[in-house]
Design a protein around this motif. Sequence first.
Motif, mmCIF file in Angstrom:
data_model
loop_
_atom_site.group_PDB
_atom_site.id
_atom_site.type_symbol
_atom_site.label_atom_id
_atom_site.label_comp_id
_atom_site.label_asym_id
_atom_site.label_seq_id
_atom_site.Cartn_x
_atom_site.Cartn_y
_atom_site.Cartn_z
ATOM 1 N N ILE A 1 0.858 -1.191 0.000
ATOM 2 C CA ILE A 1 0.000 0.000 0.000
ATOM 3 C C ILE A 1 0.897 1.245 0.000
ATOM 4 N N ASP A 2 0.429 2.310 -0.622
ATOM 5 C CA ASP A 2 1.081 3.604 -0.488
ATOM 6 C C ASP A 2 0.510 4.270 0.772
ATOM 7 N N PHE A 3 1.294 4.225 1.844
ATOM 8 C CA PHE A 3 0.809 4.705 3.142
ATOM 9 C C PHE A 3 1.021 6.202 3.350
ATOM 10 N N LYS A 4 1.793 6.850 2.495
ATOM 11 C CA LYS A 4 2.292 8.192 2.781
ATOM 12 C C LYS A 4 1.192 9.192 3.135
ATOM 13 N N ASP A 5 0.171 9.331 2.285
ATOM 14 C CA ASP A 5 -0.894 10.311 2.546
ATOM 15 C C ASP A 5 -1.683 9.973 3.808
ATOM 16 N N ALA A 6 -1.950 8.681 4.007
ATOM 17 C CA ALA A 6 -2.713 8.260 5.183
ATOM 18 C C ALA A 6 -1.959 8.581 6.469
ATOM 19 N N ILE A 7 -0.658 8.342 6.457
ATOM 20 C CA ILE A 7 0.154 8.628 7.644
ATOM 21 C C ILE A 7 0.155 10.121 7.929
ATOM 22 N N ARG A 8 0.309 10.914 6.858
ATOM 23 C CA ARG A 8 0.322 12.376 7.016
ATOM 24 C C ARG A 8 -0.996 12.872 7.608
ATOM 25 N N ASP A 9 -2.098 12.401 7.063
ATOM 26 C CA ASP A 9 -3.407 12.869 7.503
ATOM 27 C C ASP A 9 -3.710 12.462 8.942
#
Length: 882
Positions: A724-732
């Motif tokens: 999964i591309d977690f980057k945006d979810a982690i940021r939010d």
Amino acid sequence: MLDRVFDPKSFEENFSFDIEASERKSNADPFMILLPPPNVTGSLHIGHSLCFTLQDILARYKRLKGFDVLFQPGLDHAGIVTQLLVEKKLYDSGAQKGALTREILLKEIWFWKEHSGGTILDQMKKLGISCDFSKLRFTLDDKSQKAVAKMFVDLYKHGLLYRGQRMVNWDPLICSAISDLEVVEKEIDGHLWYIRYTLDDSSDSLIIATSRPETLFGDVAVAVNPKDERYKKFIGKNVKVPLIDRVVPVIADKYADPEKGTGAVKITPAHDFNDFEVGRRHKLQIIDIFNARAELNENAPDIFRGMDRFEARKKVVELLEKLDLLVKVENIKQTLPFGDRSGVVLEPRLTYQWFVNAEKLAKPAIEAVKNGAIRFVPKHWENLYFEWLENIRPWCVSRQIWWGHRIPAWYGPDGQVFVAETESEALKQAIKFYGNNSVKIKQDEDVLDTWFSSGMWTFITLGWPQKTADLHRFFSNMVVVTGFDIIFFWVSRMIMMALFAMKEVPFREVYIHGLVRDEKGHKMSKSKGNVVDPLMLCDKYGTDAVRYTLASMASPGRDLKISNQLVETGRNFLTKLWNVVRFAQMNGCANNNMFDPSEVLHPLNKWIIFEIKNMVSSVEESLDNYRFDDASRFIYQTVWNSFCDWYMELIKPILQQSALDDSKVEGYNLTQTLLKKEVRDTVAWAILQFVKVLYPIAPFISKKLSGELGVVEMSWPKTEEIDIDFKDAIRDIDLLKEIISAVRSVRQCLHIPTHEKLQAKIEISNAKISDFMTAHREVIFKMAGISFVDAINKSVPVVLNGAVLHVGVEGKIDVDRELVRLSKEVHEFIKMRDAAMFRLNNQEFINKASESVIDEHRKRVETLGEKINKTEYVIHCLEIVK
């Protein structure tokens, strides 16, 4: 559905781990845990509980990882301890001392062993220890007896085992020699008696200082240092031993220390290790005045014969006083050797014993660790291992008791010895030696040191001397977990014996755990009344809570300080997990075998999957490196903080949607109904991962919860496969957490109650993030008690990662009063921090304080520093507001 109240007793007794423990995986990599065999007389204490729990964690972890695990259990016959125990029982029931024959006593011990021995095995099962009990071995079983006899013969044939007359540590209560490692040195209050020895040809005399006047009946010389000018004129002359008038020479020997006592020492070769060496150098007579029970024998005057050594001491001093031969008495502190089993003062004694040439066996054992074939964890324990092996003395392996491996040596009529695995083989040797078919031989009466058979444990449990499949598969593919106190007794001897018998190291790694101490860091003892009973803890808090607590404190190189409060904390954690699973069940979260965590769409679900993926890899790395404390901490933090405190709170509005809702979730290709399903599936999946990683540490609750989820067989989570591309979810989600945490921090700092609703303005440059925050405004309001507005007057600004939050405080506080209070608070924080720093900068404090106390001070400095920075920032903001 789980019961509302978490009660471990309601399910712990329902689980047995025998099937999985005995299950073999012939195509998998082998892994063996070797349980240090507890004494057959033993019962579970807190030290056992720690050691067995850590071993069991590794065994279960490796099973989940797909290894073919053999967790080998056993019991040690514990020669001296067991014989003393059964003898006492027999004497208490009316048996006469001296009336017991070897046959009667052995029969009674075997009866006791079968009916009362091995209690600890049931206690281990209560603790959840998943040994393969179908392979249970006893150090005195038939297989072990044959193997031990072979090892004895092999060592003898290689010139590494011999019988000789030497000074040994003799235990007068047991009436047996014991090894150097079974000696406990204790400092006690004692005396030096200054005694006059007159010359035989004049009225001159020498004054001798001794702490053992009763041994003067064995005196054969008086020694002075050849460089001591005071006594040069006496060298070569003779003195009379008081009370018996035996004439003995005055000799010159460097052993006599001019700085100790009077500089002149009496030499009693039969009753002192140093005196024995002096006697050998000067070819002096050896006069033994004690029998096996340390009572005076026929070499003492008639009135002393049969008298106990300490009783004789009083009588000797009394007679010396009457004869005016006692010059003075001096009070001293002295260190004496005590038997670790009997607790009595030991006697140096010259006897014939069997010895192993430990020095020769130690050389390859030292090299095996130096070249990295065997690794100690923590590494510093290697120093202790080297220190002992590099200074090792011959190992006295014979014991003058009846319970144990009888020495496989037989004697002919003239004392000629025949060493063989069986009596028939020894008889053949004797017939050949004497040329007489009717020759009679008699077996040695002694038995072997218990540690002789325990030292062979790595290979006799696998079938040696037979070349079994288990021996081929598991030998050298094992790990040893044990306490530092038996590095000498057990670990080093296993390495020496295995290298001799197998020509290969028995294991690759040795993990040494710390001691379990009481909550104040004191060593536990019955006399102090601070002994913690692990079984009582299990009954009160549940077995898993005890196991989890022990694991969470098992930091390499450190002792553990246990308390009821810590175990209660462990139970609270398991209660938290229990409650969240029950909540999940009540909200329709059930295990979905078709669920693929790589396909989730909502950032909340992506974020918790990311957190769990990190947890699994961190726990895995920790267990691979014996960091049981870190593994427990990673599980705790993810379950309690990430999952319960954040994720479950953030998804509650989604779970609590009652009706089907086919409306779209803004920004995602999901309907509200599909989102609810995704959340339910994610919750169930997350709980299953927690159960899997927790299983090695807390197997009972893990079994119970996995059953509730419909999972029969567990394996280690394969979270590395999640893509999964977690980057945006982690940021939010991180920003969402930051906002809530920042508001809570401002409330706490300014003493604003949680029921007071606040307004806030948030400045976010990224429109996507702004939309996410807007979508979750209800959750933020519920968790932080704030509502967002477009404009705000008096506020405390908080800079976040990607946003600035202005928390409104107008009408909520008295700014002037708060500034005064916060200034005082900062002043107190600074005083406390500086006091801790002063101690840390004081070398005397660092030298005297324990590592844990120093750590506490460092953490205090760090925590206070954070409080100072936070409070000073709020003061700064309030001054601007004002």
